[in-house]
Design a protein around this motif. Sequence first.
Motif, PDB file in Angstrom:
ATOM      1  N   LEU A 161       2.241  -5.180   2.329  1.00 32.56           N
ATOM      2  CA  LEU A 161       1.858  -5.844   1.071  1.00 32.56           C
ATOM      3  C   LEU A 161       1.274  -7.327   1.385  1.00 32.56           C
ATOM      4  CD1 LEU A 161       1.079  -5.947  -1.904  1.00 32.56           C
ATOM      5  CD2 LEU A 161       3.563  -6.497  -2.408  1.00 32.56           C
ATOM      6  N   PRO A 162       1.857  -8.256   2.151  1.00 40.46           N
ATOM      7  CA  PRO A 162       1.358  -9.458   2.224  1.00 40.46           C
ATOM      8  C   PRO A 162      -0.100  -9.667   2.831  1.00 40.46           C
ATOM      9  CG  PRO A 162       3.779  -9.381   2.737  1.00 40.46           C
ATOM     10  CD  PRO A 162       3.309  -7.878   2.712  1.00 40.46           C
ATOM     11  N   TYR A 163      -0.084  -8.601   4.064  1.00 40.81           N
ATOM     12  CA  TYR A 163      -1.409  -8.475   4.595  1.00 40.81           C
ATOM     13  C   TYR A 163      -2.518  -8.407   3.665  1.00 40.81           C
ATOM     14  CZ  TYR A 163      -4.466  -6.824   8.422  1.00 40.81           C
ATOM     15  OH  TYR A 163      -5.596  -6.685   9.111  1.00 40.81           O
ATOM     16  N   LEU A 189      -2.642  -8.267   0.430  1.00 37.33           N
ATOM     17  CA  LEU A 189      -3.000  -9.270  -0.650  1.00 37.33           C
ATOM     18  C   LEU A 189      -3.824 -10.385  -0.283  1.00 37.33           C
ATOM     19  CD1 LEU A 189       0.391  -9.381  -2.547  1.00 37.33           C
ATOM     20  CD2 LEU A 189      -1.422  -8.455  -3.195  1.00 37.33           C
ATOM     21  N   LEU A 190      -3.588 -10.750   0.901  1.00 36.63           N
ATOM     22  CA  LEU A 190      -4.130 -12.028   1.529  1.00 36.63           C
ATOM     23  C   LEU A 190      -5.673 -11.719   1.793  1.00 36.63           C
ATOM     24  CD1 LEU A 190      -4.261 -14.763   2.907  1.00 36.63           C
ATOM     25  CD2 LEU A 190      -3.346 -13.834   5.002  1.00 36.63           C
ATOM     26  N   HIS A 191      -5.712 -10.432   2.444  1.00 37.52           N
ATOM     27  CA  HIS A 191      -7.280 -10.204   3.091  1.00 37.52           C
ATOM     28  C   HIS A 191      -8.206  -9.487   1.692  1.00 37.52           C
ATOM     29  CE1 HIS A 191      -5.415 -10.474   6.793  1.00 37.52           C
ATOM     30  NE2 HIS A 191      -6.483 -10.845   7.358  1.00 37.52           N
ATOM     31  N   ALA A 192      -7.425  -9.037   0.691  1.00 37.64           N
ATOM     32  CA  ALA A 192      -8.018  -8.815  -0.566  1.00 37.64           C
ATOM     33  C   ALA A 192      -8.399 -10.067  -1.292  1.00 37.64           C
ATOM     34  CB  ALA A 192      -7.365  -7.820  -1.387  1.00 37.64           C
ATOM     35  N   GLY A 193      -7.969 -11.214  -1.125  1.00 32.97           N
ATOM     36  CA  GLY A 193      -7.991 -12.252  -1.931  1.00 32.97           C
ATOM     37  C   GLY A 193      -7.358 -12.320  -3.113  1.00 32.97           C
ATOM     38  N   LEU A 194      -6.151 -11.766  -3.224  1.00 32.33           N
ATOM     39  CA  LEU A 194      -5.355 -11.564  -4.290  1.00 32.33           C
ATOM     40  C   LEU A 194      -4.447 -12.454  -4.221  1.00 32.33           C
ATOM     41  CD1 LEU A 194      -5.104  -7.516  -4.840  1.00 32.33           C
ATOM     42  CD2 LEU A 194      -6.844  -9.284  -5.887  1.00 32.33           C
ATOM     43  N   TRP A 195      -4.620 -13.842  -4.365  1.00 37.91           N
ATOM     44  CA  TRP A 195      -3.852 -14.947  -4.017  1.00 37.91           C
ATOM     45  C   TRP A 195      -2.823 -15.186  -5.035  1.00 37.91           C
ATOM     46  CZ3 TRP A 195      -7.888 -18.855  -1.398  1.00 37.91           C
ATOM     47  CH2 TRP A 195      -8.143 -18.306  -0.040  1.00 37.91           C
ATOM     48  N   GLU A 196      -3.225 -14.859  -6.257  1.00 38.18           N
ATOM     49  CA  GLU A 196      -2.241 -14.927  -7.353  1.00 38.18           C
ATOM     50  C   GLU A 196      -1.062 -14.278  -7.189  1.00 38.18           C
ATOM     51  OE1 GLU A 196      -0.221 -17.007 -10.130  1.00 38.18           O
ATOM     52  OE2 GLU A 196      -2.011 -17.509  -9.346  1.00 38.18           O
TER      53      GLU A 196
END
Length: 1704
Positions: free
Chosen positions: A889-891, A893-900
Amino acid sequence: MLIFRAEPSAAAPTSPARFCSFIRTHKQKHGAPRGEKCPGKQRAAGAPTDRTRTRTGRWSETMDGGQSSGARAVLRGRCEGAQRTGSNMIRIFISSSFTDMSIERKVLLEKAYPQVRSFCRSLGLVFEVVDLNWGIRTFPYGDHEVSEIFLQEIQMSQKVSAGPAFVGLLGNQYGHRPLPRLIPEKQFEVLLSTLSKNPEGVQQLQEWFRKDNNSVPPTYVLQPVTARFPHYDDLRPEVTKLHDDDLLSWRVTESQLLQLLRSAAAEAETAGDITAEQKQLFYSSGEICPPAWTCPQACPFGPGGLTFPASHSVTERALEEGVWKDNCQMSALLFVREIPRQRMKDGSKRLAKFMDLTADGLLDAEAQEFLTGLKSRLYATSKKILNLHCVELNSGSIDPKRKEHAQYLDSICQQFISQMTIRISEAVKLAGEDRKKIWGSTEENEEEFDWVVEEARQHTIMAAELSNSLQGRDGLLGKICLAMWESTLVHHGPLVVHGTAGMGKTTLLCKLAQEMQDVLEAKAVLVIRLLAANHPQRPNINHVLNSVCLQVCLACGLAPRPLMSVSSHLELQRLFQNILEKVSQQGNTLLLILDSLEQLADQHQAHQLRWLPTDVPPNVHLLVSMETTSEAFASMRLRLGTAGNVFEVERLSRDEGQQIMESHLQVAKRTLTREQKDAVLQSFHASGSPLHLQLILSAAKNWTSFTPPTELLLGSSSEEVMSQLLLKLEEKHGKELVGGALGCIVLARRGLMEAELRDVMSLDDDVISEVYRYSLPPTPSLIRMPPVLWARLKRDLRDQLEIQWTDGVAMLAFSSRLLSEVVKARYLTPERRGRTHRILAEYFLGRWSGRLKPVALPGLTLLLSDRKVPPQPLWFAPGLANVRKLQELPYHLLHAGLWEELRQEVVGSAEWLYCQSRVCGVSSLISDLDQCSQYMDCCETGLVHKALVLMKPSLDILSGHMDRSVFYSELLARLSSLASTSRTVIGQLCSQCDDWLQTCPEPVLIPRSSFLQQPGGALQHTLTAPHGGVLCLAVGAAVRLLVTGSAGGVVAVWSLLDKHLLQVLEGPSAAILSVKIIESSAHCLSLAADGSLRGWSLKSGQQLFCIQEAGPAGSGPSSVSLQVSDQLLFVHTWMQVKVWKLDGTEIHREDISLVLGVLGDFVVSLHDSDRVRIFDPVTGTQTMVRLTRNLTPVVSVTSPKRGSLFVVSDDGFLHQISRTRQQIVTEFPLLPSLFSASEDEKILIAGRERTLSLFRIGSNSVDGFLELQHDDEVLSACVSPDGRRVVSGAADQLIRIWSVTTGHLVDTLCGCNAPVTALMLYDHFVVSASSAADSVQLWSLTYDPSHKPLPHIPAGSAHSAVTRDGDQVFYVRHQTQREVLSWNNRTGSVSERLPVSAEVSCLELAQQKRLLLCGLRSGTVLIYPLALPQETLCIPPPEGLAPVLCLALGSQESLLAVAHWDTLRLFQVATRDGFPAVEGPLATAPLLHAPPSHMALLPHRRLLYGTAGGEVKLHDFGAGAGADLQPHSSGITCVTASNWGTHALVGSQDATLRLWALDPVALDHTMEYQGLFFQGVLCAAFADSDRFVFTGSQDQTVKVWDVASGKLLCVQFVYSPVVRMLTFRNGFVGLTLQGCVVQEAFRCPDRVDPDHNPLRNMKARYRVTSREKGGAGRSDLQGFDPAQISLNLVSMLSSKPSSACVLL
């Protein structure tokens, strides 16, 4: 450099099977190499035997005793013990017809599967269902692979599943009966010969079955339906009629072909050409098939014949494979539905969905006959697993809305759930001991080093599998083996194998490993690591070294690494080299193979290979491989020079390629036509790459002899072949499906399970739109990708995909890194990559579980549908985490730009942080947060990351098993002060931690302040290497290196880019006094206290030269100086100078009356106090300068740019002398102990005591312009390059930054924890070091001041006291200091200075009366009212002026006891007119024994005190008598009375506590504690209620004890010993040795669980001996001896912490 080529030689062996015998023959002929004995045949002198090795530790004992032979074999690299560990997967294949059981399958999907999945998750199992009939109404593909795909998936389920693997759903439809796809040549030609009278039939068979001469033996192949009916699988609306016509035509043709085959078989039997058994293959009556028919080799028609009768339906074949074959019934479940026979008269139209119809729409009587026979067989053989249901249809269908149908469907679901859970439970129970580790469990249910065994097992298995694929390379194998044998008994370098990508380096090393097992003796150890095995994940070098070291230790009977985790990469590197040396000394043989070094992660500059030893000891063989073009190989060549054995894996020749091709085809039972073989070899010859050839042959296995040349998959390179493969897959399966599936596999961080891939593809709207482009889903409200689509694609990718087993779970990955790169380049555009990451992120978030996801299908408006993806909770069950979510998940979320979402779900979730650190390891969490902080515009994320970095040492000590309460407590203790200013993430984290701790069901300490080092602020990096205090440092700006010299004689080289330790240059054991960097040549110099001068290469770490007696032995840093010019080296003292060239060639040495310094290439010296000589040591010329004033030098500094020397004389003058003989003499106001010049040589810096003075250097004068006052002695200073700031370091452990323009204090940096003796500036950083600390600190000058931690009092203060609210601290910095400082803890600054008349010996605070009591060595006691500190009270000393040793106040603060060397005195503290007054002494008692070390004043004027000898005394001032209490075995370090006067606690240096009841006096409990660190108790405080007592110890922990029972309730590690402690609200306030104020609340439930173990997070144990009511104390733990515990500490701590032993 010696490079061996791969060409065969006459001396080399000619086959892989013979090269080992070649070595044996060579040994017999020539004898053992360079020694007297053959390797491994004798034990080295002094090497431990098996008996002695078993005493080195628990694991060593089990290796030779209790450990299983399988684990022993695995650790030694033997294949026979390397079977795969048990599976953690339940994979169920669902068998049914397409339409008959569709309602049942849908209900199972919606109701039953989720419950079974949840049950499996609670056991740490993965639940997967494979239903190839889902999502399609019929099998619309004309390639005739349906049966093979179904059977392969069944076999995969049986192989993978740890429990049930097959569920059959059988209704009233027999199912499709496909024609055989392959018929052996002899069989088919016999059938054709019987149809000679039917030429039309023969022609029809020959049109549909074509002979494939590439099959061995030849086979007739059924042609695809689209070869004659091109619109058969064309679903475009514009060709609907053509599609329907082709469907009907094929059904007729299929029936005709089957009838032709049957009639031919009947005639052949009549003619005697075949047997009745062979004929039966085309006539099935549902009877039991002969068991031999399930084996191709035993088929009536020979190998390659039919494995099932041609008339069997796909359903019956699936049941045969899943139920009857190999007695699989125990892993199967069956559900059979019957329709009452009388209702079947309703007609075929009403029952069309549930029964078989012929091509003309009539009921298929033959199919019903087969079905009846199949059910009869099931009833006869499978009653135990069969669930029978009888259902009446409603209008020809099953309607879930009807009561009886709903009950039927519910019954199926309940039966499925109950029977499946029972089967799974039985499987888990049967696994028993084999299932040591539950996937995702936080419980410590595995041995400490089981993970090493598992990792070794995986690599050994992979190596064994890969070794089978090696063809050729015989000569190279023989040369490597010979080189290993010849170097066995001597020191040697590593063997290096290199080549371009795809040349087969990995398979070569794997083959070598397998063959060497037959050569090496039984006790030899083979360790292999295939570093590219888990691509795209790159292994960390620290993990690799750690794993290898542990495996070698366990395999060789060595003690594993120290219990505390190795704290640095350097220590791990040294441990690795030491272990190799120890194995060598044992005499055992070790072969260590590290493949693909270029695949290591970038951390610690692993590709520079500094961790790889270039000197390998005897009996140890180190074999590594890497790509020729990699940085690793360039580094290897640089390190080995010409001395290394380097073997190149070259391209294969055409003949070798042909040999490999023939062997490969022979194994596959295939061949090729001459034209095809020539095409293969011509394409391969362009590269000569084994990978290229393998890819071509993988495709060639599917070529038939009639495959057109234009369809051959060829290319001049591996990349071209892969691109052509992907293009063909797109044509067959669709570009979105191929690109989506392969893109997900590439982008998944740890690979994907098949179930995950099907779920993710079902969430990909582009894939769904392509799948349902021309047809609607069977159920529009429930849309998923039909599983059969992936099954077909997987079949076509079977040679390019591999299964990677991790923790018993099968992950999909590519078999070649190159294919990953090709897929990235072809499909993963930036837009597609981001979209795929988003889909994966939403999947692992569980966003669409139980929710409707919109999709726009062609021809429809927006459609909301359930994708039926599983939920993704963080915890599947208490203590059982969702590992896949943590990994992925962290990987994404980060590369999808889902920062919130990343902030909310990961960074800002305390539960996530704890869960990931506990399950995946803190290093994994830190790595994720590091990536997040680099890409996200969120400073709070960086602060959380740094907080975890600070927590890592304690997490490493606990091997990651930190309890949640401890994790939350430490997180809160580091972040709470930032919560108010950083509310979004840190505020949320602190709130979560505090809320959880407040409701914790166990005793817990809750931080109420940030008393641990907090993240943020100026301190960015602490570079630590344990070699003693740092005496000198140098920074090379051009090479970006930091060089330090330590008191331990070590020169350390650090990279200023990544802050990693690069080199450790060890020469003498003497302290390093000076280091210099020569940037032009990347060299450095070091001058040691033994007088040696050494030159080092900063690149290789090699010593270039060593000059002994370069300086006087025993010198200190201030008495000898090392100077470097462009051409020369100078070492000089006041009386001597020596000069060398840069290469170490001496050119001059001279004893001089007084050396003032070195100016460029000139030596400046003083003669006769009034003349200065400027001497050129190269030319021998000199210039004499007569001084205008006599000079007695104190300190000097050179100014090379000005060509001047500045000398301060003892008469207060500054002399400026230049090479041009000019001199300027000016008055100088101080005699500095610190004297230097700024980098631009415009400012002189002079420091003395607490004053730092700055002087501006003019053309003819030196003028002072700033005086900067400090709170302690100034030890170091430097000026920024722009001349705007000056940085100073002082003995008070603070770094101060001043404005040169205004003289204002700009900033104060706290956190050095040692006097700052060295300072440098580099690129907006301050580099600081201390001779009293083994670390160098880097401070940013551009940090965010809002995150700056408040300063605290200096570490290691001689005496201190703290107020109850923690706001004010009083301390004395040094024993000799004659002032007490008042520190405001809210502002972080000194608020007041209280002068004293003598050295302070102790401090005490009267909290209620607000008085500071100060005992002096003169015997005087000073009392300062905190409200009016200038109004000081004085208690005069007794006769003899004996020093005050300690002070003690009564609980009401009305009495004060003062202890001197020889007497005890009691005073009364009163208040008169609002001002304190002291009366007395009220009583005096002489001391006839050792003086007190600590004491407490009890009620009724009693004094309890202890001595340094361990004596404990109770003196009654009222009665004038004393009593001896039970003494301790070591000095008393703590005596504390309870608040209500009922108990007192006495603690000693050996960590023994005794809790005494005071009325009457009796020993209630003796508490003994033993841990890993220093043990002594330093302080204690009773809680307000006296229920608990808090203690601070040398082991840097705070402990909480229950007063009533003596039990230990809680232990908390606080990183520094707590030296003062007092009650604070519901907890305590304390002061650490580092100077931090600790404030913590203690929460304890009313009832503590009897099984509560406070030591589950500590490597320690304790014992309590309690007094029996009405009797003496006794304990059930006999022979408790702390000394004995110390002797057995290592073995004790290697096991799990023991719980408390308590007797009440």
